[in-house]
Design an enzyme around this catalytic site. Structure first.
Site, PDB file in Angstrom:
ATOM      1  N   HIS A 155       6.033 -11.154   5.828  1.00  0.00           N
ATOM      2  CA  HIS A 155       6.719 -10.916   4.354  1.00  0.00           C
ATOM      3  C   HIS A 155       7.681 -10.737   4.391  1.00  0.00           C
ATOM      4  O   HIS A 155       9.125 -10.033   4.567  1.00  0.00           O
ATOM      5  CB  HIS A 155       5.822  -9.785   4.332  1.00  0.00           C
ATOM      6  CG  HIS A 155       5.752  -8.517   5.460  1.00  0.00           C
ATOM      7  ND1 HIS A 155       5.484  -8.880   6.902  1.00  0.00           N
ATOM      8  CD2 HIS A 155       6.542  -7.482   5.408  1.00  0.00           C
ATOM      9  CE1 HIS A 155       6.325  -7.493   7.170  1.00  0.00           C
ATOM     10  NE2 HIS A 155       7.199  -6.967   6.219  1.00  0.00           N
ATOM     11  N   ILE A 189       0.541  -1.102   0.399  1.00  0.00           N
ATOM     12  CA  ILE A 189      -0.034  -0.344   0.083  1.00  0.00           C
ATOM     13  C   ILE A 189       1.011   1.331  -0.007  1.00  0.00           C
ATOM     14  O   ILE A 189       0.314   2.148  -0.478  1.00  0.00           O
ATOM     15  CB  ILE A 189      -0.900   0.010   1.191  1.00  0.00           C
ATOM     16  CG1 ILE A 189      -2.126   0.983   0.940  1.00  0.00           C
ATOM     17  CG2 ILE A 189      -0.358  -0.154   2.731  1.00  0.00           C
ATOM     18  CD1 ILE A 189      -3.702   0.573   2.077  1.00  0.00           C
ATOM     19  N   HIS A 192       9.091  -8.644   0.612  1.00  0.00           N
ATOM     20  CA  HIS A 192       8.924  -7.624   0.128  1.00  0.00           C
ATOM     21  C   HIS A 192       9.706  -7.402  -1.384  1.00  0.00           C
ATOM     22  O   HIS A 192      11.665  -7.917  -1.719  1.00  0.00           O
ATOM     23  CB  HIS A 192       9.298  -6.441   0.114  1.00  0.00           C
ATOM     24  CG  HIS A 192       9.214  -5.752   1.879  1.00  0.00           C
ATOM     25  ND1 HIS A 192       8.390  -4.480   1.579  1.00  0.00           N
ATOM     26  CD2 HIS A 192       9.713  -6.238   3.171  1.00  0.00           C
ATOM     27  CE1 HIS A 192       8.265  -4.375   2.737  1.00  0.00           C
ATOM     28  NE2 HIS A 192       8.708  -4.874   3.465  1.00  0.00           N
TER      29      HIS A 192
HETATM   30  P1  AMP Z   1       7.785  -4.026   6.970  1.00  0.00           P
HETATM   31  O1  AMP Z   1       8.217  -2.739   7.090  1.00  0.00           O
HETATM   32  O2  AMP Z   1       8.275  -4.946   6.660  1.00  0.00           O
HETATM   33  O3  AMP Z   1       7.394  -5.336   8.231  1.00  0.00           O
HETATM   34  O4  AMP Z   1       7.006  -3.792   6.270  1.00  0.00           O
HETATM   35  C1  AMP Z   1       5.468  -3.085   5.705  1.00  0.00           C
HETATM   36  C2  AMP Z   1       5.279  -2.991   4.837  1.00  0.00           C
HETATM   37  O5  AMP Z   1       3.051  -3.040   4.986  1.00  0.00           O
HETATM   38  C3  AMP Z   1       5.173  -2.273   4.724  1.00  0.00           C
HETATM   39  O6  AMP Z   1       5.562  -1.185   3.384  1.00  0.00           O
HETATM   40  C4  AMP Z   1       3.823  -1.697   4.478  1.00  0.00           C
HETATM   41  O7  AMP Z   1       3.875  -0.093   3.027  1.00  0.00           O
HETATM   42  C5  AMP Z   1       2.924  -2.174   3.943  1.00  0.00           C
HETATM   43  N1  AMP Z   1       1.797  -2.870   4.018  1.00  0.00           N
HETATM   44  C6  AMP Z   1       0.587  -2.073   5.188  1.00  0.00           C
HETATM   45  N2  AMP Z   1      -0.194  -1.777   5.367  1.00  0.00           N
HETATM   46  C7  AMP Z   1      -1.179  -2.423   4.455  1.00  0.00           C
HETATM   47  C8  AMP Z   1      -1.865  -3.464   3.423  1.00  0.00           C
HETATM   48  N3  AMP Z   1      -2.727  -2.641   4.219  1.00  0.00           N
HETATM   49  N4  AMP Z   1      -1.736  -3.039   2.401  1.00  0.00           N
HETATM   50  C9  AMP Z   1      -1.066  -3.260   1.456  1.00  0.00           C
HETATM   51  N5  AMP Z   1       0.045  -3.387   2.477  1.00  0.00           N
HETATM   52  C10 AMP Z   1       0.627  -2.886   3.510  1.00  0.00           C
END
Ligand code: AMP
Length: 137
Positions: free
Chosen positions: A99, A31, A101
């Site tokens: 997750h 997002i 990326h």
């Molecule tokens: P991290 O810093 O590795 O925990 O990354 C978490 C990621 O989740 C960030 O890049 C956010 O932009 C993404 N994120 C958070 N909420 C959502 C959502 N509802 N849909 C898609 N991505 C999300």
């Protein structure tokens, strides 16, 4: 573990732009993309960090990641990409559900910027540290 926004996405309680799904893995667009096509790949099993994920869920992720990366690269036309996987707040993790990326890197420089200050591994310290890690298995 505590429920996260990604568990809600898996359950369909909040929407996402889904790009891949199988029995154990879901992938959707981030997002807050840092480049076009920035995609998150998550196991359906809820574990906060990679070291706490089951072997089965890890294997399912490993199977899916190459084909998802291939689809992202084909769709975006990016010639390069980074795979980033953060564990713990000190390591920039914000959502405590494992997750990966997939972040396309473009010729204009958009994508992941990396600060990488390489040190030097000396042989005695390297040998001792490797022994310590090996002893954990
Ligand atoms: P991290 O810093 O590795 O925990 O990354 C978490 C990621 O989740 C960030 O890049 C956010 O932009 C993404 N994120 C958070 N909420 C959502 C959502 N509802 N849909 C898609 N991505 C999300």
């Amino acid at each position: 573990m505590a429920d996260t926004i990604f568990s809600k996405i898996i359950r369909g309680e909040i929407p996402c732009h889904k790009v891949y799904e199988d029995a154990q893995v879901l992938a959707f667009l981030d997002i807050g993309p840092i480049s076009r096509g920035h995609t998150l790949v998550i196991p359906k099993e809820a574990a906060p960090t990679l070291d706490q994920l089951s072997e089965e869920a890890g294997a399912a992720l490993g199977r899916a990641l190459p084909t998802i990366a291939q689809a992202v690269v084909k769709a975006t036309g990016a010639r390069a990409f980074n795979v980033l996987q953060n564990n713990g707040p000190e390591a920039h993790q914000a959502v405590f559900h494992v997750h990966f990326h997939i972040i396309p890197k473009y010729e204009d420089g958009s994508g992941l910027g990396i600060g990488w200050k390489a040190g030097k591994l000396d042989a005695p310290h390297g040998a001792a540290l490797a022994r310590e890690i090996l002893a954990q298995f």
